[in-house]
Scaffold this active site. Structure first.
Site, PDB file in Angstrom:
ATOM      1  CG  ASN A   9      -1.735   1.266   1.364  1.00  0.00           C
ATOM      2  OD1 ASN A   9      -1.887   2.017   0.402  1.00  0.00           O
ATOM      3  ND2 ASN A   9      -2.275   1.504   2.545  1.00  0.00           N
ATOM      4  CD1 TRP A  10       3.806   1.286  -2.737  1.00  0.00           C
ATOM      5  CD2 TRP A  10       3.601   2.257  -4.741  1.00  0.00           C
ATOM      6  NE1 TRP A  10       4.628   0.620  -3.596  1.00  0.00           N
ATOM      7  CE2 TRP A  10       4.527   1.192  -4.854  1.00  0.00           C
ATOM      8  CE3 TRP A  10       3.307   3.003  -5.888  1.00  0.00           C
ATOM      9  CZ2 TRP A  10       5.161   0.866  -6.046  1.00  0.00           C
ATOM     10  CZ3 TRP A  10       3.935   2.677  -7.070  1.00  0.00           C
ATOM     11  CH2 TRP A  10       4.850   1.623  -7.148  1.00  0.00           C
ATOM     12  CE  LYS A  11      -0.120   3.309   4.794  1.00  0.00           C
ATOM     13  NZ  LYS A  11      -0.029   3.479   6.236  1.00  0.00           N
ATOM     14  CG  HIS A  96      -5.803   1.914   5.380  1.00  0.00           C
ATOM     15  ND1 HIS A  96      -5.322   2.841   6.271  1.00  0.00           N
ATOM     16  CD2 HIS A  96      -4.795   1.029   5.169  1.00  0.00           C
ATOM     17  CE1 HIS A  96      -4.068   2.535   6.584  1.00  0.00           C
ATOM     18  NE2 HIS A  96      -3.724   1.431   5.925  1.00  0.00           N
ATOM     19  CD  GLU A  98      -2.892   5.663   6.739  1.00  0.00           C
ATOM     20  OE1 GLU A  98      -1.867   5.331   7.342  1.00  0.00           O
ATOM     21  OE2 GLU A  98      -2.991   5.653   5.492  1.00  0.00           O
ATOM     22  CD  GLU A 165      -3.316  -2.228   7.572  1.00  0.00           C
ATOM     23  OE1 GLU A 165      -2.192  -2.380   7.085  1.00  0.00           O
ATOM     24  OE2 GLU A 165      -3.991  -1.202   7.407  1.00  0.00           O
ATOM     25  N   GLY A 171       2.731   2.247  10.808  1.00  0.00           N
ATOM     26  CA  GLY A 171       3.671   3.354  10.630  1.00  0.00           C
ATOM     27  C   GLY A 171       4.339   3.820  11.909  1.00  0.00           C
ATOM     28  CB  SER A 204       5.389  -1.799  11.970  1.00  0.00           C
ATOM     29  OG  SER A 204       4.989  -0.478  12.258  1.00  0.00           O
ATOM     30  N   GLY A 225       2.987  -1.205   4.283  1.00  0.00           N
ATOM     31  CA  GLY A 225       3.031   0.224   4.022  1.00  0.00           C
ATOM     32  C   GLY A 225       4.412   0.681   3.609  1.00  0.00           C
ATOM     33  N   GLY A 226       5.128   1.312   4.547  1.00  0.00           N
ATOM     34  CA  GLY A 226       6.415   1.933   4.248  1.00  0.00           C
ATOM     35  C   GLY A 226       7.427   1.018   3.586  1.00  0.00           C
TER      36      GLY A 226
END
Length: 241
Positions: A9-11, A96, A98, A165, A171, A204, A225-226
């Site tokens: 997930n590149w957000k 999600h 967010e 999640e 993150g 994470s 994510g990251g």
């Protein structure tokens, strides 16, 4: 057999040029990846068209990060399922944390998006999870069961991926202990009518914890994510041992 789904997930990261640069560095790392692993990249809307052309004929599936519940209409800023299908999108992240936290997403709108995605043949990745406050209050189980009850009304569980999640682990560098993640994912599975729904862990996920995560009995993949933003780190995750 439950399918293994590894999704990045590149957000809100990567221009089109950066997306193509990532693919140049990443695609060669899939030569040794076992065939049964489904690899998905969920990119910003502006990247999807150019990525679709680059990924055509490859084993990487394209995912979006949201979809509206109507096929068309006066919904400024929204994207409809037919628009995603037209450019080769196969997966879409829905609900999600967010989106729930910053953009007013509710279980009702999550359910509408899930139904819309499935009605067009898209496979939704439904995100559920608790906050640190909810976990500390002992509400993890009741919250997640409640989310599933509302989110999955009328949803076809034979075209679905779920991502657990824990919000406090997204993150932050804090990873839910693998055994605990496995326990909660087992709880999620016990609420489903189809026990073969792939259930991912997200929060994470990194190259140095992926092997332990994927060794758990109930975890069928990860939503990253990251660590999905760099070709080398995502390649290590995709090629876990």
């Amino acid at each position: 057999m439950r399918k293994i789904v590894i999704a990045g997930n590149w957000k809100m990261y990567k221009t089109q040029a950066e997306a193509l640069e990532f693919l140049q560095g990443f695609m060669s790392s899939l030569e040794e990846t076992p065939e049964e692993r489904e690899i998905v990249l969920c990119a910003p809307f502006t990247d999807l068209g150019i990525m679709s052309k680059s990924l055509h004929g490859s084993r990487v599936q394209l995912g979006a990060q949201n979809v509206h519940w109507e096929d068309a209409g006066a919904y400024t800023g929204e994207i409809a399922a037919p628009m995603l299908l037209e450019i080769g999108v196969r997966y879409v992240i829905i609900g999600h944390s967010e989106r729930r936290q910053y953009f007013g997403e509710t279980d009702e709108t999550v359910n509408k998006r899930l139904l819309a995605a499935q009605s067009h043949g898209l496979t939704p990745i439904l995100c559920v999870g608790e906050s640190k406050q909810q976990r500390d209050a002992g509400e993890t189980e009741s919250l997640i069961v409640g989310q599933l009850e509302k989110d999955l009304i009328g949803v076809d569980q034979h075209n679905l991926v779920i991502a657990y999640e824990p919000i406090w682990a997204i993150g932050t560098g804090d990873t839910c202990e693998t055994k605990e993640a496995n326990r909660v994912i087992g709880l999620i599975r016990s609420q489903l009518t189809n026990p073969d729904v792939p259930i991912q862990y997200g929060g994470s996920v990194k190259p140095d914890n992926i092997d332990e995560i994927m060794a758990q009995s109930d975890i069928d993949g990860v939503l990253v994510g990251g660590a999905s933003l760099q070709p080398a780190s995502f390649a290590r995750i995709v090629n876990y041992n």
